[in-house]
Write a protein that holds these residues in place. Structure first.
Motif, PDB file in Angstrom:
ATOM      1  N   ARG A 505       0.830  -1.170   0.030  1.00  0.00           N
ATOM      2  CA  ARG A 505       0.082   0.172   0.147  1.00  0.00           C
ATOM      3  C   ARG A 505       0.803   1.426   0.037  1.00  0.00           C
ATOM      4  NH1 ARG A 505      -2.553   3.369   4.032  1.00  0.00           N
ATOM      5  NH2 ARG A 505      -4.533   4.125   3.340  1.00  0.00           N
ATOM      6  N   ALA A 506       2.137   1.178   0.820  1.00  0.00           N
ATOM      7  CA  ALA A 506       2.776   2.451   0.836  1.00  0.00           C
ATOM      8  C   ALA A 506       3.255   2.750  -0.629  1.00  0.00           C
ATOM      9  CB  ALA A 506       3.895   2.317   2.207  1.00  0.00           C
ATOM     10  N   THR A 509       0.540   3.748  -2.905  1.00  0.00           N
ATOM     11  CA  THR A 509      -0.072   5.313  -2.920  1.00  0.00           C
ATOM     12  C   THR A 509       0.977   6.325  -3.339  1.00  0.00           C
ATOM     13  OG1 THR A 509       0.837   5.178  -0.415  1.00  0.00           O
ATOM     14  CG2 THR A 509      -1.382   4.586  -1.113  1.00  0.00           C
ATOM     15  N   ALA A 510       2.356   5.907  -3.511  1.00  0.00           N
ATOM     16  CA  ALA A 510       3.299   6.788  -3.773  1.00  0.00           C
ATOM     17  C   ALA A 510       3.151   6.872  -5.369  1.00  0.00           C
ATOM     18  CB  ALA A 510       4.723   6.259  -3.539  1.00  0.00           C
ATOM     19  N   GLY A 511       2.239   6.080  -6.252  1.00  0.00           N
ATOM     20  CA  GLY A 511       1.954   5.998  -7.495  1.00  0.00           C
ATOM     21  C   GLY A 511       2.723   5.327  -8.383  1.00  0.00           C
ATOM     22  N   ASP A 512       3.558   4.352  -7.748  1.00  0.00           N
ATOM     23  CA  ASP A 512       4.223   3.554  -8.569  1.00  0.00           C
ATOM     24  C   ASP A 512       3.841   2.059  -8.633  1.00  0.00           C
ATOM     25  OD1 ASP A 512       6.160   2.180  -9.922  1.00  0.00           O
ATOM     26  OD2 ASP A 512       7.997   2.710  -8.746  1.00  0.00           O
ATOM     27  N   VAL A 513       2.686   1.982  -9.677  1.00  0.00           N
ATOM     28  CA  VAL A 513       2.091   0.566  -9.745  1.00  0.00           C
ATOM     29  C   VAL A 513       2.937  -0.721 -10.075  1.00  0.00           C
ATOM     30  CG1 VAL A 513       0.286  -0.694 -10.702  1.00  0.00           C
ATOM     31  CG2 VAL A 513      -0.073   1.909 -10.252  1.00  0.00           C
ATOM     32  N   LYS A 514       3.806  -0.312 -10.899  1.00  0.00           N
ATOM     33  CA  LYS A 514       4.477  -1.441 -11.504  1.00  0.00           C
ATOM     34  C   LYS A 514       5.647  -1.821 -10.475  1.00  0.00           C
ATOM     35  CE  LYS A 514       8.137  -2.375 -14.736  1.00  0.00           C
ATOM     36  NZ  LYS A 514       9.116  -1.590 -15.975  1.00  0.00           N
ATOM     37  N   THR A 515       6.114  -1.037  -9.467  1.00  0.00           N
ATOM     38  CA  THR A 515       6.870  -1.306  -8.409  1.00  0.00           C
ATOM     39  C   THR A 515       6.090  -2.148  -7.434  1.00  0.00           C
ATOM     40  OG1 THR A 515       8.405   0.504  -8.898  1.00  0.00           O
ATOM     41  CG2 THR A 515       8.630  -0.613  -6.732  1.00  0.00           C
ATOM     42  N   ALA A 516       5.167  -1.532  -7.183  1.00  0.00           N
ATOM     43  CA  ALA A 516       4.174  -2.324  -6.121  1.00  0.00           C
ATOM     44  C   ALA A 516       3.779  -3.911  -6.557  1.00  0.00           C
ATOM     45  CB  ALA A 516       2.875  -1.640  -5.804  1.00  0.00           C
ATOM     46  N   LEU A 517       3.742  -4.043  -7.855  1.00  0.00           N
ATOM     47  CA  LEU A 517       3.272  -5.421  -8.256  1.00  0.00           C
ATOM     48  C   LEU A 517       4.687  -6.129  -8.285  1.00  0.00           C
ATOM     49  CD1 LEU A 517       1.126  -7.144  -9.634  1.00  0.00           C
ATOM     50  CD2 LEU A 517       1.553  -6.317 -11.632  1.00  0.00           C
TER      51      LEU A 517
END
Length: 646
Positions: A505-506, A509-517
């Motif tokens: 989630r952190a 919310t920073a706007g980096d969907v690729k890194t979150a995935l």
């Protein structure tokens, strides 16, 4: 889509994203249209087995449809009280008719194609002129919502059925009420004129009536047992009624040659032509000579064009990019479940000849009328049920099937009245199905499935759960200790999952969907990946080639999972990728980059990776498309989408 008398589905037409409210065939039966709750209208070409038109414009549920007699136009009525006329060839709305104060329940084109009649929830019937776009007349005599309207096949006459339990007949020359039946026991759900124009069939709750109108006569009434009938049609000497209940569709066939043609005058019925009350009911072959009304001219008018007229053809027009109102699922092929029957009906040698009215032979007797009446389970879902009814005056009582002779059947097998060969098949089939069903743990189970909590934990936390206690009878303290250990394992699962979700989630919310995935995949926790895929399926605008390259290997793992929720999420994600990026992948693979073009080279490399992953999954999907139930249908749909890969 089913054929009458056949229990198996021929094919399934997919494309709507919301429940389907109404379906209608064109007069040539080359096209079929379906309206949905979202207000969109989709038209399929049955020979090509794909969507050829998606029309949007209604603001609410679409309640009714009808094709123009010449096949080039479609009219639709909606819960938004509007009626829209669509041009199938030009792909747009021609005119919107407004005037109803509530939902439009039914509409029909006149046999000559010049008028539209509409019935509304407001109890009003309106007649519209297509040439001027104006309302010609309003009919107000019903005391409840009007459920169905039908034009007479020849005369300037139409009938209407209503929730006020009556059927009324209207003259289209004088716009006056001709006659009305007495109120019945339940609301009229659908009506249908005989093609000769001599009778009208009225379908109500579990009943069917055969009426005449000048004077008002009830020729026959008999119980059908079809529940809430949805539609009726006449094929030669038979009437076919269709009803549905939840996920089941039932078809009922009536032999019209056994209808009592003497008829009786209804008590309480209103008739404006009482001078004919004492005449014998001998319907004339030519309806015009009997009533003196005009006939519809059903021949197509000649055009002023000097070019030779060709048959209207509807072709799919490729689009450059999908829009919000018209998504890219227009190229979704149909799920053909019975190829042999599909080719027989929709791919004839010369021209379509699958209309029920053109069939010379009556539909065969149903299987349950045969001597062997014991049901045998089939692999196909019980989506249809066919029952044949005869009117009570001439119908013979149905006898219960007698037990098989004791000399031919041993006493130990008296429970089954099927032949031994059928019994052997009955024993052999469930074993195969059971083997397939054990592969996936269903998501809608009502009891524990014996899940291993370690399977939900990351690898570094597995092994915390102790072995299950022995099967000996446990004391109360041992039971409480076992429950406590299970609770500890579940708490460990939920705590690990929450920590991982906080990290994801952190980053999200920073706007980096690729890194979150990527972080979720590196955690090696399938539950987190499934959660993210569910979110991405709801937010389709976030998808791009980068996400496809990252998620496809994980989707491949989830498809082989034993948990149905994981498999469903993987299939939904794969379906979205195929619908959105198949064209892009095919174009880049077909035309590789040349020269120095860094952005095109990167796009080509991404498409190549996606193409490789999708080809690897094609075999896995093909193996699982024979699974019964909802999952099998999903895999079959994916298989049809994967075929589009070049």
């Amino acid at each position: 889509m089913w054929a009458v008398g056949k229990p198996n589905c021929i094919m399934s037409l997919a494309g709507h994203n919301s429940p389907v409210e109404c379906v209608r065939f064109s007069s040539s039966e080359e096209l079929v249209a379906a309206g949905s709750q979202s207000g969109s209208l989709k038209i399929w070409d049955l020979e090509a087995a794909k969507i050829v038109r998606t029309l949007t414009g209604h603001k609410s549920n679409m309640r009714c449809l009808d094709f123009h007699p010449y096949g080039d136009f479609v009219a639709s009525g909606s819960l938004d009280t509007n009626i829209k006329l669509w041009d199938v060839r030009r792909k747009g709305c021609i005119y919107t008719y407004t005037g109803h104060k509530d939902a439009v329940n039914c509409l029909r084109f006149s046999p000559d194609g010049k008028w539209i009649i509409s019935a509304g929830e407001d109890g009003l019937i309106k007649l519209w002129d297509l040439t001027t776009g104006k309302m010609l007349q309003e009919f107000k005599h019903h005391r409840g919502p009007v459920t169905h309207v039908e034009f007479h096949p020849n005369e300037f006459l139409f009938a209407s059925g209503s929730n006020d339990k009556t059927v009324k007949y209207w003259d289209l020359e004088t716009f006056e009420l001709v006659s009305s039946t007495a109120p019945g026991s339940s609301a009229v759900r659908c009506i249908e004129f005989h093609p000769d124009g001599n009778y009208l069939f009225s379908g109500t709750q579990d009943m069917m009536h055969v009426f005449g109108w000048e004077p008002v006569r009830c020729y026959d009434t008999f119980a059908m047992g079809w529940g809430k009938v949805a539609d009726m049609a006449v094929a030669n000497t038979q009437l076919i009624g269709a009803a549905f209940n939840q996920t089941n569709v039932s078809v009922h066939v009536v032999d019209l040659t056994r209808i009592n043609k003497a008829g009786t005058v209804q008590e309480g019925a209103s008739d404006l032509s009482n001078e004919e009350l004492n005449k014998p009911p001998s319907p004339a072959k030519n309806p015009l000579s009997a009533s003196g009304r005009k006939n519809f001219i059903t021949d197509r008018p000649h055009t002023t064009s000097t070019k030779q007229r060709k048959e209207p053809q509807v072709k799919t027009q490729p689009r450059q990019s999908p829009t919000q109102d018209e998504p890219e699922e227009d190229n979704t092929p149909a799920d053909i479940q019975d190829p042999s029957k599909y080719k027989e009906i929709f791919h004839p040698t010369k021209r379509l000849s699958h209309s029920p009215t053109r069939q010379e032979d009556p539909f065969p007797a149903p299987p349950d009328d045969e001597p062997a009446a014991a049901p045998v389970p089939r692999a196909a879902p019980p989506a249809t049920a066919v029952s044949y009814h005869q009117p009570p005056p001439l119908a013979q009582p149905r006898e219960m099937p007698a037990p098989a002779p004791t000399a031919a059947v041993p006493p130990t097998s008296r429970r089954s009245r099927s032949p031994p060969a059928l019994n052997q098949k009955k024993v052999a089939e469930p074993k195969m199905v059971a083997k397939e069903q054990t592969m996936i743990i269903p998501s809608d189970r009502n009891e524990p499935a014996g899940l291993d909590m370690n399977a939900f934990l990351p690898p570094n936390m597995q092994g915390a759960r102790e072995e299950a206690p022995s099967k000996r009878k446990q004391s109360e303290s041992e039971v409480m200790e076992s429950i406590q250990k299970g609770n500890t394992s579940m708490c460990a699962v939920l705590s690990s999952r929450r920590q991982n979700l906080d990290v994801i989630r952190a980053i999200w919310t920073a706007g980096d969907v690729k890194t979150a995935l990527e972080s979720a995949i590196n955690m090696k926790d399938q539950a987190i990946v499934v959660d993210l895929l569910n979110i991405l399926c709801l937010k389709r605008a976030l998808w791009n080639l980068d996400l496809c390259v990252i998620t496809l290997p994980k989707i491949k793992e989830l498809i082989t999972s034993k948990y149905e929720n994981y498999v469903q999420t993987a299939c939904t994600s794969l379906k979205l990728i195929l619908k959105s990026f198949t064209g892009l992948i095919n174009n880049n693979i077909r035309t590789p980059y040349q020269g120095v073009d860094i952005s095109r080279e990167e796009r080509y490399n991404k498409c190549s990776k996606c193409y490789t992953y999708l080809l690897a999954m094609r075999g896995m999907v093909e193996e699982r498309q024979h699974i019964s139930g909802k999952m099998g249908s999903t895999f079959r749909e994916l298989q049809l989408l994967l075929v589009q890969l070049e």
